[in-house]
Scaffold this motif. Sequence first.
Motif, PDB file in Angstrom:
ATOM      1  N   VAL A 125      31.059  45.167  36.095  1.00  0.00           N
ATOM      2  CA  VAL A 125      29.750  44.825  36.008  1.00  0.00           C
ATOM      3  C   VAL A 125      29.381  45.092  37.309  1.00  0.00           C
ATOM      4  O   VAL A 125      28.392  45.512  37.982  1.00  0.00           O
ATOM      5  CB  VAL A 125      29.215  43.732  35.421  1.00  0.00           C
ATOM      6  CG1 VAL A 125      27.776  43.393  35.646  1.00  0.00           C
ATOM      7  CG2 VAL A 125      29.364  43.844  34.023  1.00  0.00           C
ATOM      8  N   ALA A 126      30.024  44.512  38.535  1.00  0.00           N
ATOM      9  CA  ALA A 126      29.591  44.214  39.918  1.00  0.00           C
ATOM     10  C   ALA A 126      30.873  43.937  40.346  1.00  0.00           C
ATOM     11  O   ALA A 126      31.951  43.276  40.111  1.00  0.00           O
ATOM     12  CB  ALA A 126      28.729  42.968  40.103  1.00  0.00           C
ATOM     13  N   GLY A 127      31.022  44.330  41.752  1.00  0.00           N
ATOM     14  CA  GLY A 127      32.032  44.095  42.724  1.00  0.00           C
ATOM     15  C   GLY A 127      33.000  45.302  42.872  1.00  0.00           C
ATOM     16  O   GLY A 127      33.357  45.855  41.668  1.00  0.00           O
ATOM     17  N   THR A 128      33.786  45.348  43.655  1.00  0.00           N
ATOM     18  CA  THR A 128      34.882  46.363  44.301  1.00  0.00           C
ATOM     19  C   THR A 128      36.179  45.673  44.314  1.00  0.00           C
ATOM     20  O   THR A 128      37.142  46.167  44.386  1.00  0.00           O
ATOM     21  CB  THR A 128      34.669  46.873  45.606  1.00  0.00           C
ATOM     22  OG1 THR A 128      34.539  45.878  46.539  1.00  0.00           O
ATOM     23  CG2 THR A 128      33.150  47.643  45.405  1.00  0.00           C
ATOM     24  N   GLY A 129      36.063  44.158  44.336  1.00  0.00           N
ATOM     25  CA  GLY A 129      37.484  43.466  44.238  1.00  0.00           C
ATOM     26  C   GLY A 129      37.807  43.063  45.858  1.00  0.00           C
ATOM     27  O   GLY A 129      38.739  42.501  46.121  1.00  0.00           O
ATOM     28  N   GLU A 130      36.788  43.676  46.736  1.00  0.00           N
ATOM     29  CA  GLU A 130      36.791  43.177  48.088  1.00  0.00           C
ATOM     30  C   GLU A 130      35.838  42.102  48.348  1.00  0.00           C
ATOM     31  O   GLU A 130      34.593  42.343  48.080  1.00  0.00           O
ATOM     32  CB  GLU A 130      36.820  44.452  49.066  1.00  0.00           C
ATOM     33  CG  GLU A 130      36.830  44.008  50.603  1.00  0.00           C
ATOM     34  CD  GLU A 130      36.812  45.281  51.415  1.00  0.00           C
ATOM     35  OE1 GLU A 130      36.887  45.106  52.657  1.00  0.00           O
ATOM     36  OE2 GLU A 130      36.395  46.463  50.863  1.00  0.00           O
ATOM     37  N   GLN A 131      36.239  41.132  48.852  1.00  0.00           N
ATOM     38  CA  GLN A 131      35.091  39.785  49.312  1.00  0.00           C
ATOM     39  C   GLN A 131      34.140  40.291  50.306  1.00  0.00           C
ATOM     40  O   GLN A 131      34.405  40.914  51.279  1.00  0.00           O
ATOM     41  CB  GLN A 131      35.911  38.672  49.660  1.00  0.00           C
ATOM     42  CG  GLN A 131      35.102  37.491  49.715  1.00  0.00           C
ATOM     43  CD  GLN A 131      35.703  36.086  50.263  1.00  0.00           C
ATOM     44  OE1 GLN A 131      37.071  36.252  50.397  1.00  0.00           O
ATOM     45  NE2 GLN A 131      35.242  34.949  50.116  1.00  0.00           N
ATOM     46  N   GLY A 132      33.060  40.101  49.803  1.00  0.00           N
ATOM     47  CA  GLY A 132      31.751  40.320  50.813  1.00  0.00           C
ATOM     48  C   GLY A 132      30.556  39.933  50.120  1.00  0.00           C
ATOM     49  O   GLY A 132      30.413  39.704  48.924  1.00  0.00           O
ATOM     50  N   LEU A 133      29.434  40.159  50.808  1.00  0.00           N
ATOM     51  CA  LEU A 133      28.130  40.123  50.269  1.00  0.00           C
ATOM     52  C   LEU A 133      27.324  41.384  50.622  1.00  0.00           C
ATOM     53  O   LEU A 133      26.105  41.164  51.122  1.00  0.00           O
ATOM     54  CB  LEU A 133      27.305  38.792  50.694  1.00  0.00           C
ATOM     55  CG  LEU A 133      28.122  37.462  50.308  1.00  0.00           C
ATOM     56  CD1 LEU A 133      27.539  36.168  51.025  1.00  0.00           C
ATOM     57  CD2 LEU A 133      28.026  37.417  48.980  1.00  0.00           C
ATOM     58  N   GLU A 134      27.751  42.535  50.415  1.00  0.00           N
ATOM     59  CA  GLU A 134      27.181  43.547  50.730  1.00  0.00           C
ATOM     60  C   GLU A 134      26.657  44.646  49.527  1.00  0.00           C
ATOM     61  O   GLU A 134      27.383  44.475  48.642  1.00  0.00           O
ATOM     62  CB  GLU A 134      28.033  44.421  52.010  1.00  0.00           C
ATOM     63  CG  GLU A 134      28.276  43.512  53.160  1.00  0.00           C
ATOM     64  CD  GLU A 134      29.281  44.399  54.041  1.00  0.00           C
ATOM     65  OE1 GLU A 134      29.949  45.403  53.745  1.00  0.00           O
ATOM     66  OE2 GLU A 134      29.468  43.776  55.193  1.00  0.00           O
ATOM     67  N   GLY A 135      26.033  45.413  49.884  1.00  0.00           N
ATOM     68  CA  GLY A 135      25.607  46.594  48.672  1.00  0.00           C
ATOM     69  C   GLY A 135      24.198  46.484  48.340  1.00  0.00           C
ATOM     70  O   GLY A 135      23.789  47.122  47.194  1.00  0.00           O
ATOM     71  N   ASP A 136      23.333  45.447  48.467  1.00  0.00           N
ATOM     72  CA  ASP A 136      21.969  45.236  48.092  1.00  0.00           C
ATOM     73  C   ASP A 136      21.288  46.695  48.152  1.00  0.00           C
ATOM     74  O   ASP A 136      21.092  47.321  49.095  1.00  0.00           O
ATOM     75  CB  ASP A 136      21.522  44.027  48.845  1.00  0.00           C
ATOM     76  CG  ASP A 136      21.985  42.588  48.239  1.00  0.00           C
ATOM     77  OD1 ASP A 136      23.022  42.669  47.375  1.00  0.00           O
ATOM     78  OD2 ASP A 136      21.106  41.784  48.580  1.00  0.00           O
ATOM     79  N   GLY A 137      20.705  46.768  47.129  1.00  0.00           N
ATOM     80  CA  GLY A 137      19.625  47.772  46.853  1.00  0.00           C
ATOM     81  C   GLY A 137      20.434  48.959  46.326  1.00  0.00           C
ATOM     82  O   GLY A 137      20.034  50.265  46.063  1.00  0.00           O
ATOM     83  N   GLY A 138      21.949  49.031  46.055  1.00  0.00           N
ATOM     84  CA  GLY A 138      22.524  50.203  45.521  1.00  0.00           C
ATOM     85  C   GLY A 138      23.242  49.485  44.329  1.00  0.00           C
ATOM     86  O   GLY A 138      22.929  48.611  43.725  1.00  0.00           O
ATOM     87  N   PRO A 139      24.266  50.230  43.548  1.00  0.00           N
ATOM     88  CA  PRO A 139      24.637  50.210  42.353  1.00  0.00           C
ATOM     89  C   PRO A 139      25.651  48.758  42.683  1.00  0.00           C
ATOM     90  O   PRO A 139      26.246  48.714  43.509  1.00  0.00           O
ATOM     91  CB  PRO A 139      25.749  51.456  42.039  1.00  0.00           C
ATOM     92  CG  PRO A 139      25.035  52.370  43.000  1.00  0.00           C
ATOM     93  CD  PRO A 139      24.478  51.826  44.278  1.00  0.00           C
ATOM     94  N   ALA A 140      25.678  48.065  41.373  1.00  0.00           N
ATOM     95  CA  ALA A 140      26.102  46.768  41.452  1.00  0.00           C
ATOM     96  C   ALA A 140      27.951  47.133  41.445  1.00  0.00           C
ATOM     97  O   ALA A 140      28.431  46.231  41.975  1.00  0.00           O
ATOM     98  CB  ALA A 140      25.852  45.741  40.265  1.00  0.00           C
ATOM     99  N   THR A 141      28.127  48.160  41.036  1.00  0.00           N
ATOM    100  CA  THR A 141      29.657  48.344  40.951  1.00  0.00           C
ATOM    101  C   THR A 141      30.213  48.677  42.092  1.00  0.00           C
ATOM    102  O   THR A 141      31.489  48.785  42.302  1.00  0.00           O
ATOM    103  CB  THR A 141      29.943  49.301  39.928  1.00  0.00           C
ATOM    104  OG1 THR A 141      29.200  50.586  39.895  1.00  0.00           O
ATOM    105  CG2 THR A 141      29.445  48.996  38.297  1.00  0.00           C
ATOM    106  N   LYS A 142      29.427  49.233  43.194  1.00  0.00           N
ATOM    107  CA  LYS A 142      29.945  49.735  44.532  1.00  0.00           C
ATOM    108  C   LYS A 142      29.334  48.628  45.450  1.00  0.00           C
ATOM    109  O   LYS A 142      29.837  48.692  46.754  1.00  0.00           O
ATOM    110  CB  LYS A 142      29.182  50.929  44.630  1.00  0.00           C
ATOM    111  CG  LYS A 142      29.787  52.185  43.979  1.00  0.00           C
ATOM    112  CD  LYS A 142      29.052  53.402  44.347  1.00  0.00           C
ATOM    113  CE  LYS A 142      29.380  54.477  43.590  1.00  0.00           C
ATOM    114  NZ  LYS A 142      28.847  55.762  43.995  1.00  0.00           N
TER     115      LYS A 142
END
Length: 973
Positions: A547-564
Amino acid sequence: MRHRLLFCLAVSLTLGCQLPTGKTALKGGKPKPKASAAIKVEAKDGRLPLAEARRVVDPTDLTAKTKFAVAALVGKAKLISDHGGGIISNNGGTLISDKGGSLIGNNSAGIIGQNGAGVVGQNGASYAVLQTGGRQESLLADAEIELLDAAGRVLVGKDGKPLGGVTDKDGGFKLEAALPDENLVLRIRLHPSLSATGAGGQLFATLPRERRSGELDLDTASSIGTRYVLDQFVKGEQKVFDRLPASEAEALDREIEAARGLLGDRKPSYKPADLVAVAEELRGKDKTVGQRLETIKAILLAGQADLGTGLPATRVALALPTGVVGDRLGNLFVAEVAAFRIRKIGPDGLISVFAGTGARDGSGGIQGQTLEAVSGMAIGPDGFLYVTQTLTNQIRKIAPDGTMSSVLDLVGGAAGGLKYPGAIAVAPDGTIYVGEVPNTGGHDGRLLAIKDGVLTDISPVVDIGDSRPAWPGVGLGADGTLYAAQYKGNGAVYRRRPGAAWEKLAAVPGLNSLSRLWVEADGAVIVSAAREHKVVRVAADGSLTTVAGTGEQGLEGDGGPATKARVGQPAGLWRSPAGELHIADADGLVRKITTDGTIMAIAGTTGLIEGDALGLSVNGPSGLAIDREGKLLFSESGGSTIKRLDGRNIALVAGAGAGYDGDGGPATSARFANPAGIAFAPDGSLWVIDALNRAIRKIDPAGTVTTVVRDGGKALNKSPGPYPVGLAPMFEPFFCTVSPKGLLYWTDAKAHQVFRLREDGTAEVVIGKYDKPGDPATDKPASECEMHTPLMVLFDARGDLLVLATGNSRVLRIAQGEPASRVETIVGLTPEKFFGSYFGAATSPDPAAEEGKPAVDAMLLGASAMCLDPAGNLYIAELGTAKLATFGEASLGGTVLPAEIIQSLPQVSTRVRRVSPDGTIRTIAGDGTRVLNDPASDNILMYPLNMVVDREGRLIIADSALNQIKMLPKGSF
C-alpha cells in the motif's frame, strides 16, 4: 535514535502545590472613591471591561491549584521626561516643562517652578515634580494601583475587592500579600486631564514571579515594555507570560528608557495600543531595544509556543506519533507517545492538545488528567476515545471535552491483569479487545476480551518456535469478525469469524515488525510494519500487496504514488469515511493516502521549514552549539536537519530530508539521518554526528559537507584501535565535543565507548570496551575501563575530559582526555555507595537532603545532558525516577535492579542541577525549583537531551520530547 532514548530513560512527575501561611491583605492605604469613580475604562485593547474581567485570589482555598508566595514589594509611580510634546517634557509646550508655556515649568509662567517642589492636585490625584540628574520626573501621589494577570484581569480577594493600594505623597507604594506564584502586572490608571489627547491612559510594570521583594518602578519605560510584551508575545496566556524572568523584564525597561530620546517631538499617549506602537518605533530606531525584544520573544516563543496550538498541523512537530483515529465530526486524534499527550486536528487542519499535560503525576495518570505512553486508540460506540497505556498497564476513556476516566487498571500480567496493552478495538456492544505487546521475557502476550471489567484470554494458538507471542494489532470487521496481527517469530495475521475458531489468514514474509491493523469493508486487512518501512494489504484470500513504502526508511514522496514513497516507522492506521487511509509514522508525520493512491502529509513537519519561530516548531532538538557570532545552532533528530536560531528567525543550515547523500556539495542539499551531536572545529567548520548513518560529517565555513569518519563494520568493533583513516566502529554514535587541541571526541552510547579522532585521521578508543557495560574502575587507565552508556563529553577549563556516564550514574574525569590517564569520579555515587546510602537505611532518603552537599555523594537519576559555563559551574540534567518502575527493571553500573528496589527509589521529576567549582551540588530548574516546574503547562522539563550556556549567560536546554528549545536568561536560575 532519540526515540530509543525517550523510551529508555526516566521522565518527570507532576509537582504538588503548597499553600503558604502569612498575610492575605494588601497594605498601602484606602483607595479614594472620587478618583476611582472619575475613571472610565473601555475594552479598546480587546480585553473585558474591568467590572467583568476579575479573577478571585484566595490563598486560603484548599482546592486552589495555584501556588502562592508572599509579596512585600516597594517602589515608586512616576512619569519621566519624554523629550517634548508630552505630559512631562524638557522641550516645551506641555503640562510640565522646563522651557516655558506650561503649567509647571522652570523658565516662565509656570504656576509651580522647578525649585518649588510643590504639589498640584487634580481631581483627587496629586503630582510632585522633581529634578533628578538633569531628568525631570513627576511622582504620582495618591494614585490607585491594581494587580492584573496576563489576561488583563484584576486580581480581587474573596471579598470581591481589588488587590492593590494607593501611593503616598512621594509616589511610593508598598504592597504585601500572598499572591499567585506567577508573573503579574502592576497598573496605575491615569486621569484623562493628564493626557495631551484627553483620553487618559495607564502605566504598567511587570511584577515577575521570581521577584517578591525590592524596588519596582511604574514609569514610562516599564509601561511601554510591559504592554508590548503582553500584546505582541503573551496575548493573554499566563503560562507564556510566566516564562519571562525578572532579569529580562528589567533589562528591557533600561533599554527603552535609554532610547526614549529618539522619539522626537510628539504627543505621547498612555493607551495600551499607543504604548505598543511606541515600542515598535523604538525597536526600529535603536538596535539594543530591538535585540532585547528579540531575546524576550525567543525566551517566550521559540520552540513551539503553546505546543503549537492553533497552528496548521503541518507546521507543528510531533513527538513519536504512533496512533491515529478519527471521530464522526471530522476530528483526527493523534497519539504522541514521547510527549504523553493526544493531539486533535480539526476539520480546518489546525492542531491543539486534546488530552494529557505533557507530564506525569507519579501514578501513571491514575490520579489526574495525565497520560503515559499511549499506544492503541479506538472510538467507542459511546463516542468516547478509548486508549491503552502500555507502560502503566491501563485502559482509559476520554470524553469529547478531553476529560479522562479509568476503564481498567489491573496490573499483574498473567495473574489476571494487563501486561503491556497495545492495540485496542471496541465492539458495538461495548466489549473491548486488547492485544498485549510485552517487552520483557517470561510473559506471553495475549489477546483479551474485556466485558464489564472481566478479562477473558481469547488468544489463538500460534507456532513461533521459542519466541513468545505479541499482538500489536487488533480490529473488528463490520460482520463481527475479529482480526489480530502477531509479529514475534514470524509475522502473521489471524482472524476469528463469529462462532468459528481462529484461523491464520496469511503469513507476512519478511515483515516481522507488524505494528497496527485496520480492517477494510471487504474483509481485507491493512497492516503496518515499522522496521520494514512498509504498509501492506492482506486480502480476504490471503494475498499481499504493498500500500505504501519502498522498504527504505524516509519521509519522502508526498504528492506522488504511495507505493513509490518512502515511509519511516509506520504504526497507527485509520481509514476515513471518505476512503482516505491515514498513517501515523513514528518518525514524525501523519500522512494520508487518497483514493487515487497519492500520499501526502497532514500533520507534523519534515524539518525543511524555516522562518519566524512564532509560526514554526522544532522537531526533536538534540545537538546544540554556539557559533562565532553567538547564535545558536541546533540539530533536529526528528527532521534530520541543522538549523540556526537568530532572535526569532529559524534558518536552515544543513539537511534536505532523511537519507545519506550530498558529500562535496552544499550542506542545505545534503541528507542526514537523525543528526545528533554538533560541535565547532577551531577553523569554524561544524562537526555533525550523523547518527543513523553511522558517520561523522563536517560542514566547512563555506557550507560544503564531507564525510570524515564512517562505520568500519563489525571487524573493528572489538579492536582497541587505532583504526584506519576515515573508519571507526560506530554502533550508535551520539554526541561530540572538540578538545583544546582541536581534536574531535564522540560518544557511542550503545557500544559503551568514547572515541577521538587523531590528527593523522585515525581514530582510537579513549574509554570503554565494546558492548561491555560495566563500572569504570578508578585504579586503571581509561583505555582499560569499562563504562555504561556514555551520553555526553566535554572539556573543562583545565583541559580535562568530562564524561556523562548515564548507566553508571556518574560524571567521570579523564586528565587531558588521554586514554592512559586514570579515571576519576567527580559527580555521583559509585554502585557500592548507592546501595549503602539508599537501601541500607530504614526509610528512603529525601533527595532534597543532597542540596548543598558534595556532588560525589549525590545520586544522579537518569542523567541525560551536561554543560559548563565560563565560571566553571557544571550543569547536569536528570530525567528522574518516575518512569523506572514501569519497566519492571533497570540497570545501574551494569547491575540489574529488581522492581522492588526501583519502587523504593525517591520519586524525582526531571530537573537540572548545578555543581559549583567547590564541588557542591544544587537543583536550579525543574523538580522543587521556581523555574521549569509547572506540570499544568508546557513550562516544564521532560526529556532534556542537551544543554549549553551561551555568551549572554543563558542556559539553553533542548527538550526533545516537548519539541522545544528553552532559554533561561542569566540571573533567572
